[in-house]
Design a protein around this motif. Structure first.
Motif, PDB file in Angstrom:
ATOM      1  N   VAL A  72       0.605  -1.261  -0.011  1.00  0.00           N
ATOM      2  CA  VAL A  72      -0.336   0.008  -0.049  1.00  0.00           C
ATOM      3  C   VAL A  72       0.840   1.318  -0.085  1.00  0.00           C
ATOM      4  CG1 VAL A  72      -1.750   1.389   1.307  1.00  0.00           C
ATOM      5  CG2 VAL A  72      -1.853  -1.274   1.142  1.00  0.00           C
ATOM      6  N   GLN A  73       0.683   1.949  -0.972  1.00  0.00           N
ATOM      7  CA  GLN A  73       1.521   3.363  -1.114  1.00  0.00           C
ATOM      8  C   GLN A  73       0.493   4.410  -1.405  1.00  0.00           C
ATOM      9  OE1 GLN A  73       4.675   3.321  -3.945  1.00  0.00           O
ATOM     10  NE2 GLN A  73       5.674   5.150  -2.806  1.00  0.00           N
ATOM     11  N   LEU A  74       0.835   5.700  -0.771  1.00  0.00           N
ATOM     12  CA  LEU A  74      -0.199   6.899  -1.240  1.00  0.00           C
ATOM     13  C   LEU A  74       1.172   8.022  -1.343  1.00  0.00           C
ATOM     14  CD1 LEU A  74      -2.409   6.334   1.788  1.00  0.00           C
ATOM     15  CD2 LEU A  74      -3.100   6.246  -0.506  1.00  0.00           C
ATOM     16  N   VAL A  75       0.727   8.600  -2.491  1.00  0.00           N
ATOM     17  CA  VAL A  75       1.545   9.713  -2.734  1.00  0.00           C
ATOM     18  C   VAL A  75       0.818  11.013  -3.040  1.00  0.00           C
ATOM     19  CG1 VAL A  75       3.437  10.682  -4.251  1.00  0.00           C
ATOM     20  CG2 VAL A  75       3.291   8.332  -3.667  1.00  0.00           C
ATOM     21  N   GLU A  76       1.118  12.026  -2.013  1.00  0.00           N
ATOM     22  CA  GLU A  76       0.305  13.516  -2.285  1.00  0.00           C
ATOM     23  C   GLU A  76       1.397  14.305  -3.142  1.00  0.00           C
ATOM     24  OE1 GLU A  76      -0.079  12.375   1.930  1.00  0.00           O
ATOM     25  OE2 GLU A  76       1.348  12.249   0.692  1.00  0.00           O
ATOM     26  N   SER A  77       0.352  15.085  -4.050  1.00  0.00           N
ATOM     27  CA  SER A  77       1.140  16.312  -4.871  1.00  0.00           C
ATOM     28  C   SER A  77       0.241  17.434  -5.143  1.00  0.00           C
ATOM     29  CB  SER A  77       1.758  15.727  -5.945  1.00  0.00           C
ATOM     30  OG  SER A  77       0.490  15.173  -6.808  1.00  0.00           O
ATOM     31  N   GLY A  78       0.802  18.475  -5.406  1.00  0.00           N
ATOM     32  CA  GLY A  78       0.016  19.756  -5.468  1.00  0.00           C
ATOM     33  C   GLY A  78       0.029  20.683  -4.759  1.00  0.00           C
ATOM     34  N   GLY A  79       0.590  20.745  -3.827  1.00  0.00           N
ATOM     35  CA  GLY A  79       0.954  21.566  -2.885  1.00  0.00           C
ATOM     36  C   GLY A  79       1.902  22.569  -3.407  1.00  0.00           C
ATOM     37  N   GLY A  80       1.648  23.962  -2.626  1.00  0.00           N
ATOM     38  CA  GLY A  80       2.330  24.888  -2.970  1.00  0.00           C
ATOM     39  C   GLY A  80       2.022  26.161  -2.033  1.00  0.00           C
ATOM     40  N   LEU A  81       2.311  27.587  -2.805  1.00  0.00           N
ATOM     41  CA  LEU A  81       2.179  28.702  -1.958  1.00  0.00           C
ATOM     42  C   LEU A  81       0.915  29.547  -2.994  1.00  0.00           C
ATOM     43  CD1 LEU A  81       3.000  31.020  -0.326  1.00  0.00           C
ATOM     44  CD2 LEU A  81       4.737  31.763  -1.864  1.00  0.00           C
ATOM     45  N   THR A  82       0.356  30.091  -2.243  1.00  0.00           N
ATOM     46  CA  THR A  82      -0.806  30.874  -2.928  1.00  0.00           C
ATOM     47  C   THR A  82      -1.346  31.949  -2.049  1.00  0.00           C
ATOM     48  OG1 THR A  82      -2.681  30.810  -4.171  1.00  0.00           O
ATOM     49  CG2 THR A  82      -2.581  29.295  -2.042  1.00  0.00           C
ATOM     50  N   GLN A  83      -1.757  32.928  -2.611  1.00  0.00           N
ATOM     51  CA  GLN A  83      -2.207  34.077  -1.536  1.00  0.00           C
ATOM     52  C   GLN A  83      -3.684  33.712  -1.090  1.00  0.00           C
ATOM     53  OE1 GLN A  83      -2.373  37.202  -4.410  1.00  0.00           O
ATOM     54  NE2 GLN A  83      -0.305  37.718  -4.092  1.00  0.00           N
ATOM     55  N   PRO A  84      -4.030  34.554  -0.191  1.00  0.00           N
ATOM     56  CA  PRO A  84      -5.444  34.289   0.388  1.00  0.00           C
ATOM     57  C   PRO A  84      -6.702  34.486  -0.609  1.00  0.00           C
ATOM     58  CG  PRO A  84      -4.219  35.621   1.979  1.00  0.00           C
ATOM     59  CD  PRO A  84      -3.410  35.284   0.648  1.00  0.00           C
ATOM     60  N   GLY A  85      -7.552  33.604  -0.874  1.00  0.00           N
ATOM     61  CA  GLY A  85      -8.736  33.552  -1.788  1.00  0.00           C
ATOM     62  C   GLY A  85      -8.179  32.666  -3.020  1.00  0.00           C
ATOM     63  N   GLY A  86      -7.030  32.159  -3.200  1.00  0.00           N
ATOM     64  CA  GLY A  86      -6.552  31.401  -4.127  1.00  0.00           C
ATOM     65  C   GLY A  86      -7.204  29.955  -4.075  1.00  0.00           C
ATOM     66  N   SER A  87      -6.469  29.063  -5.048  1.00  0.00           N
ATOM     67  CA  SER A  87      -6.993  27.741  -5.202  1.00  0.00           C
ATOM     68  C   SER A  87      -5.781  26.864  -5.284  1.00  0.00           C
ATOM     69  CB  SER A  87      -8.041  27.544  -6.158  1.00  0.00           C
ATOM     70  OG  SER A  87      -9.088  28.279  -6.025  1.00  0.00           O
ATOM     71  N   LEU A  88      -5.914  25.550  -4.812  1.00  0.00           N
ATOM     72  CA  LEU A  88      -5.109  24.437  -5.054  1.00  0.00           C
ATOM     73  C   LEU A  88      -5.798  23.290  -5.485  1.00  0.00           C
ATOM     74  CD1 LEU A  88      -2.233  25.236  -2.695  1.00  0.00           C
ATOM     75  CD2 LEU A  88      -2.124  25.421  -5.393  1.00  0.00           C
ATOM     76  N   ARG A  89      -5.193  22.274  -6.154  1.00  0.00           N
ATOM     77  CA  ARG A  89      -5.735  21.058  -6.152  1.00  0.00           C
ATOM     78  C   ARG A  89      -4.751  19.998  -5.852  1.00  0.00           C
ATOM     79  NH1 ARG A  89      -8.327  17.539 -10.863  1.00  0.00           N
ATOM     80  NH2 ARG A  89      -6.102  17.187 -11.597  1.00  0.00           N
ATOM     81  N   LEU A  90      -5.072  19.255  -4.802  1.00  0.00           N
ATOM     82  CA  LEU A  90      -4.083  18.353  -4.160  1.00  0.00           C
ATOM     83  C   LEU A  90      -4.568  17.069  -4.836  1.00  0.00           C
ATOM     84  CD1 LEU A  90      -3.930  19.100  -0.476  1.00  0.00           C
ATOM     85  CD2 LEU A  90      -2.763  20.022  -2.350  1.00  0.00           C
ATOM     86  N   SER A  91      -3.477  16.178  -4.967  1.00  0.00           N
ATOM     87  CA  SER A  91      -3.941  14.793  -5.499  1.00  0.00           C
ATOM     88  C   SER A  91      -3.022  13.630  -4.353  1.00  0.00           C
ATOM     89  CB  SER A  91      -3.022  14.665  -6.890  1.00  0.00           C
ATOM     90  OG  SER A  91      -3.506  15.419  -7.843  1.00  0.00           O
ATOM     91  N   CYS A  92      -3.960  12.520  -4.683  1.00  0.00           N
ATOM     92  CA  CYS A  92      -3.483  11.196  -3.607  1.00  0.00           C
ATOM     93  C   CYS A  92      -3.520  10.132  -4.594  1.00  0.00           C
ATOM     94  CB  CYS A  92      -4.388  11.358  -2.591  1.00  0.00           C
ATOM     95  SG  CYS A  92      -3.881   9.840  -1.406  1.00  0.00           S
ATOM     96  N   ALA A  93      -2.307   9.859  -5.031  1.00  0.00           N
ATOM     97  CA  ALA A  93      -2.186   8.679  -6.027  1.00  0.00           C
ATOM     98  C   ALA A  93      -1.921   7.289  -5.118  1.00  0.00           C
ATOM     99  CB  ALA A  93      -1.059   8.881  -6.949  1.00  0.00           C
ATOM    100  N   ALA A  94      -2.830   6.404  -5.263  1.00  0.00           N
ATOM    101  CA  ALA A  94      -2.569   5.297  -4.453  1.00  0.00           C
ATOM    102  C   ALA A  94      -2.162   4.106  -5.477  1.00  0.00           C
ATOM    103  CB  ALA A  94      -4.193   4.822  -3.918  1.00  0.00           C
ATOM    104  N   SER A  95      -1.363   3.383  -4.800  1.00  0.00           N
ATOM    105  CA  SER A  95      -1.094   2.131  -5.551  1.00  0.00           C
ATOM    106  C   SER A  95      -1.075   1.061  -4.311  1.00  0.00           C
ATOM    107  CB  SER A  95       0.397   1.975  -6.016  1.00  0.00           C
ATOM    108  OG  SER A  95       1.241   2.314  -4.647  1.00  0.00           O
ATOM    109  N   GLY A  96      -1.227  -0.363  -4.751  1.00  0.00           N
ATOM    110  CA  GLY A  96      -1.471  -1.471  -3.641  1.00  0.00           C
ATOM    111  C   GLY A  96      -2.996  -1.766  -3.406  1.00  0.00           C
ATOM    112  N   PHE A  97      -3.685  -0.793  -3.627  1.00  0.00           N
ATOM    113  CA  PHE A  97      -5.147  -1.021  -3.450  1.00  0.00           C
ATOM    114  C   PHE A  97      -6.119  -0.031  -4.232  1.00  0.00           C
ATOM    115  CE2 PHE A  97      -6.710   2.889  -0.983  1.00  0.00           C
ATOM    116  CZ  PHE A  97      -5.285   3.348  -1.122  1.00  0.00           C
ATOM    117  N   ASN A  98      -7.329  -0.415  -4.398  1.00  0.00           N
ATOM    118  CA  ASN A  98      -8.429   0.536  -5.211  1.00  0.00           C
ATOM    119  C   ASN A  98      -9.154   1.401  -4.476  1.00  0.00           C
ATOM    120  OD1 ASN A  98      -7.756  -1.151  -7.650  1.00  0.00           O
ATOM    121  ND2 ASN A  98      -9.168  -2.604  -7.026  1.00  0.00           N
ATOM    122  N   VAL A  99      -8.840   2.676  -4.823  1.00  0.00           N
ATOM    123  CA  VAL A  99      -9.551   3.801  -4.125  1.00  0.00           C
ATOM    124  C   VAL A  99     -11.106   3.769  -4.314  1.00  0.00           C
ATOM    125  CG1 VAL A  99      -7.458   5.127  -4.119  1.00  0.00           C
ATOM    126  CG2 VAL A  99      -9.484   5.440  -6.057  1.00  0.00           C
TER     127      VAL A  99
END
Length: 123
Positions: free
Chosen positions: A1-28
């Protein structure tokens, strides 16, 4: 089982980000996936969860109406779309699973964690 996050960063207040969690070893699409965050000096807290049984979705009160959790079964990935970000959303965000179908209320119930991705909201 492995989980890998990505998509973080720096943004200003009011901004948007999309985080991803890629899974392996099982079905989400079968097991629940939760998103948690931990700010400096604070305990890790639950942000959102999507169940693998009936696709029930849960949000912490602090993010309701701003964050949206979703899942791409073909990519075996869970997303966290974060809009209208506030400085208090600054934290390391982790995804996790307990390999159970239903979302669990306690972070102690989650055995498998990703390494986390930093989200910083600052002007």
């Amino acid at each position: 089982v492995q989980l890998v996050e990505s998509g973080g960063g720096l943004t200003q207040p009011g901004g948007s980000l999309r985080l991803s969690c890629a899974a392996s070893g099982f079905n989400v699409d079968y097991y629940a996936i939760g998103w948690f965050r931990q700010a400096p000096g604070k305990e890790r807290e639950g942000v959102s969860c999507i169940s693998g049984s009936d696709n029930s979705i849960y949000y912490a009160d602090s993010v309701k109406g701003r964050f949206t959790i979703s899942r791409d079964d073909a990519k075996n990935t869970v997303y966290l779309q974060m809009n209208s970000l506030k400085p208090e959303d600054t934290a390391v965000y982790h995804c996790a699973t307990s390999l159970r179908r239903l979302c669990r209320p306690r972070r102690a119930d989650y055995e498998y964690w990703g390494q986390g991705t930093q989200v910083t909201v600052s002007s």
